[in-house]
Design a protein around this motif. Sequence first.
Motif, PDB file in Angstrom:
ATOM      1  N   GLN A  48       0.765  -1.238   0.027  1.00 32.26           N
ATOM      2  CA  GLN A  48      -0.036  -0.057  -0.191  1.00 32.26           C
ATOM      3  C   GLN A  48       1.021   1.250  -0.135  1.00 32.26           C
ATOM      4  OE1 GLN A  48      -3.065   0.763   3.334  1.00 32.26           O
ATOM      5  NE2 GLN A  48      -4.407   0.364   2.000  1.00 32.26           N
ATOM      6  N   PHE A  49       0.342   2.400  -0.775  1.00 29.27           N
ATOM      7  CA  PHE A  49       1.179   3.748  -0.746  1.00 29.27           C
ATOM      8  C   PHE A  49       0.170   4.513   0.311  1.00 29.27           C
ATOM      9  CE2 PHE A  49       3.496   6.606  -3.773  1.00 29.27           C
ATOM     10  CZ  PHE A  49       3.890   7.303  -2.652  1.00 29.27           C
ATOM     11  N   VAL A  50       0.972   4.679   1.490  1.00 25.78           N
ATOM     12  CA  VAL A  50      -0.084   5.329   2.745  1.00 25.78           C
ATOM     13  C   VAL A  50       0.561   6.936   2.795  1.00 25.78           C
ATOM     14  CG1 VAL A  50      -0.686   5.426   4.937  1.00 25.78           C
ATOM     15  CG2 VAL A  50      -0.330   3.387   3.563  1.00 25.78           C
ATOM     16  N   GLY A  51      -0.309   7.709   2.836  1.00 28.22           N
ATOM     17  CA  GLY A  51       0.095   9.086   3.544  1.00 28.22           C
ATOM     18  C   GLY A  51      -0.088   9.596   4.787  1.00 28.22           C
ATOM     19  N   ILE A  52       0.716  10.204   5.567  1.00 27.76           N
ATOM     20  CA  ILE A  52       0.717  10.691   7.021  1.00 27.76           C
ATOM     21  C   ILE A  52       0.654  11.939   7.009  1.00 27.76           C
ATOM     22  CG2 ILE A  52       1.252  10.053   9.404  1.00 27.76           C
ATOM     23  CD1 ILE A  52       2.522   7.413   8.499  1.00 27.76           C
ATOM     24  N   ILE A  53      -0.439  12.594   7.541  1.00 29.34           N
ATOM     25  CA  ILE A  53      -0.543  14.133   7.572  1.00 29.34           C
ATOM     26  C   ILE A  53      -0.756  14.728   8.984  1.00 29.34           C
ATOM     27  CG2 ILE A  53      -0.954  14.409   5.099  1.00 29.34           C
ATOM     28  CD1 ILE A  53      -3.860  14.983   5.846  1.00 29.34           C
ATOM     29  N   GLY A  54      -0.563  15.718   9.244  1.00 31.53           N
ATOM     30  CA  GLY A  54      -0.888  16.144  10.712  1.00 31.53           C
ATOM     31  C   GLY A  54       0.037  17.481  11.052  1.00 31.53           C
ATOM     32  N   HIS A  55      -0.426  18.365  11.784  1.00 34.43           N
ATOM     33  CA  HIS A  55       0.285  19.290  12.076  1.00 34.43           C
ATOM     34  C   HIS A  55       1.536  19.235  12.984  1.00 34.43           C
ATOM     35  CE1 HIS A  55      -0.936  19.277  16.228  1.00 34.43           C
ATOM     36  NE2 HIS A  55      -2.402  19.203  15.737  1.00 34.43           N
ATOM     37  N   THR A  56       2.565  20.055  12.943  1.00 35.42           N
ATOM     38  CA  THR A  56       3.536  19.967  13.939  1.00 35.42           C
ATOM     39  C   THR A  56       3.306  19.316  15.534  1.00 35.42           C
ATOM     40  OG1 THR A  56       5.101  21.605  12.674  1.00 35.42           O
ATOM     41  CG2 THR A  56       5.983  20.789  14.795  1.00 35.42           C
ATOM     42  N   SER A  72       6.031  11.854  13.031  1.00 37.89           N
ATOM     43  CA  SER A  72       7.087  11.169  13.117  1.00 37.89           C
ATOM     44  C   SER A  72       7.478  10.142  14.140  1.00 37.89           C
ATOM     45  CB  SER A  72       8.194  12.235  13.151  1.00 37.89           C
ATOM     46  OG  SER A  72       8.396  13.193  12.055  1.00 37.89           O
ATOM     47  N   THR A  73       6.926  10.442  15.342  1.00 40.10           N
ATOM     48  CA  THR A  73       6.775   9.410  16.541  1.00 40.10           C
ATOM     49  C   THR A  73       6.269   7.995  16.231  1.00 40.10           C
ATOM     50  OG1 THR A  73       6.607  11.076  18.004  1.00 40.10           O
ATOM     51  CG2 THR A  73       6.147   9.062  18.934  1.00 40.10           C
ATOM     52  N   LEU A  74       5.192   7.919  15.244  1.00 40.35           N
ATOM     53  CA  LEU A  74       4.523   7.123  14.696  1.00 40.35           C
ATOM     54  C   LEU A  74       5.416   6.013  13.729  1.00 40.35           C
ATOM     55  CD1 LEU A  74       1.594   5.447  14.557  1.00 40.35           C
ATOM     56  CD2 LEU A  74       1.467   6.643  12.074  1.00 40.35           C
ATOM     57  N   VAL A  75       6.109   6.716  12.857  1.00 35.38           N
ATOM     58  CA  VAL A  75       6.713   6.122  11.924  1.00 35.38           C
ATOM     59  C   VAL A  75       8.101   5.504  12.603  1.00 35.38           C
ATOM     60  CG1 VAL A  75       5.952   7.013   9.892  1.00 35.38           C
ATOM     61  CG2 VAL A  75       7.865   8.261  11.002  1.00 35.38           C
ATOM     62  N   GLN A  76       8.664   6.194  13.537  1.00 38.41           N
ATOM     63  CA  GLN A  76       9.891   5.880  14.189  1.00 38.41           C
ATOM     64  C   GLN A  76       9.559   4.376  15.138  1.00 38.41           C
ATOM     65  OE1 GLN A  76      12.400   8.625  16.153  1.00 38.41           O
ATOM     66  NE2 GLN A  76      11.177  10.106  14.915  1.00 38.41           N
ATOM     67  N   ILE A 128      -5.001   7.878   3.382  1.00 39.63           N
ATOM     68  CA  ILE A 128      -4.451   9.047   4.293  1.00 39.63           C
ATOM     69  C   ILE A 128      -4.730   8.694   5.525  1.00 39.63           C
ATOM     70  CG2 ILE A 128      -4.440  11.255   4.745  1.00 39.63           C
ATOM     71  CD1 ILE A 128      -5.006  12.099   2.001  1.00 39.63           C
ATOM     72  N   ILE A 129      -3.608   8.939   6.422  1.00 46.01           N
ATOM     73  CA  ILE A 129      -3.894   8.891   7.893  1.00 46.01           C
ATOM     74  C   ILE A 129      -3.498  10.121   8.554  1.00 46.01           C
ATOM     75  CG2 ILE A 129      -3.177   7.974  10.131  1.00 46.01           C
ATOM     76  CD1 ILE A 129      -2.163   5.315   8.342  1.00 46.01           C
ATOM     77  N   VAL A 130      -4.457  10.716   9.101  1.00 43.03           N
ATOM     78  CA  VAL A 130      -4.763  12.019   9.564  1.00 43.03           C
ATOM     79  C   VAL A 130      -4.307  12.013  11.236  1.00 43.03           C
ATOM     80  CG1 VAL A 130      -5.739  14.483  10.063  1.00 43.03           C
ATOM     81  CG2 VAL A 130      -6.014  12.969   7.951  1.00 43.03           C
ATOM     82  N   MET A 131      -3.145  12.659  11.693  1.00 41.01           N
ATOM     83  CA  MET A 131      -2.826  12.472  13.097  1.00 41.01           C
ATOM     84  C   MET A 131      -3.142  13.629  13.723  1.00 41.01           C
ATOM     85  SD  MET A 131      -1.556   9.356  13.604  1.00 41.01           S
ATOM     86  CE  MET A 131      -0.771   9.804  15.302  1.00 41.01           C
ATOM     87  N   ASN A 132      -3.883  13.652  14.896  1.00 39.50           N
ATOM     88  CA  ASN A 132      -3.771  14.693  15.780  1.00 39.50           C
ATOM     89  C   ASN A 132      -3.669  14.440  17.263  1.00 39.50           C
ATOM     90  OD1 ASN A 132      -4.840  17.488  16.103  1.00 39.50           O
ATOM     91  ND2 ASN A 132      -6.906  16.772  16.931  1.00 39.50           N
ATOM     92  N   ASN A 133      -2.883  15.437  17.997  1.00 38.59           N
ATOM     93  CA  ASN A 133      -2.664  15.196  19.373  1.00 38.59           C
ATOM     94  C   ASN A 133      -2.452  13.748  19.594  1.00 38.59           C
ATOM     95  OD1 ASN A 133      -2.952  17.985  19.863  1.00 38.59           O
ATOM     96  ND2 ASN A 133      -5.226  17.647  19.963  1.00 38.59           N
TER      97      ASN A 133
END
Length: 283
Positions: free
Chosen positions: A34-42, A47-51, A214-219
């Motif tokens: 799969q080709f997945v995009g991960i977005i979210g504000h600073t 980055s914590t998720l992918v690490q 797309i996975i949208v991260m928030n808080n």
Amino acid sequence: MSIIFDHVDYVYGGDTPLEVKALDDICLQIPDGQFVGIIGHTGSGKSTLVQHMNGLLKATSGHIYFNGEDIYDRDFPMKKLRSRVGLVFQYPEYQLFEVDVLSDVCFGPKNLGLDRKEAELKAFDALRKVGLPMELYYQSPFELSGGQKRRVAIAGVLAMEPEVLILDEPTAGLDPKGRDEILSQIRQLQRDTGITILLVSHSMEDVAEYVERIIVMNNGRVLYDDVPKKVFARYKDLEEIGLAAPQVTYILHELQRRGFPVDVSATTIEEAAETIRKAAAKC
């Protein structure tokens, strides 16, 4: 199933006054290919998720599975995981250090125990996949352009033949031409090899154009997880957390408001052009 997050939490500075919950009850499945995009504000947790995916960070609680194995089991080979899940950090060219491009790309395969000939074969193949001209293979990486350095850095990870490639802001600092070239090459790589790719990006245009999910991260939590059209249909909700939709989304909604029968679910320039063309023909 390639990667599974099972109720994962991560806390920075645990049991201190600076404690921050960076990931909060994350449950995700990332299938093979799969080709997945991960977005979210600073600070949203991208980055914590992918690490966590290649073991650079260890969850405070919960489990992560790679190809059906719990990566936190005592006998799980973490070194093997890091060769199977390749992570390219933001501005990866700052990590280039060898005397020439080929030597730099050989570093990863050699570190896995391959001899020089095997490592060079892997490096040649990886450099071909990222589209770097062969005449640059024996030049110093520090003599290359920004976009070329970025390709070399990505090739250094690809040379280890990962099953999953994670790209954290791979186009940061590049001009529009360099950005489009890098992302087009990544998309072609995914189509040719079937590798799983996760693209962390601040650019809504980039994720709309290239990813299928797309996975949208928030808080520290997953706010949305869906196909681009459904995620960007919530553009007003995205604005409330400091994000936006691609520019074409706003243009199409304005045209619809003015009475043009356009499809507002279009997310790429090509899709927008097509629906505007059809609307113009009807008018």
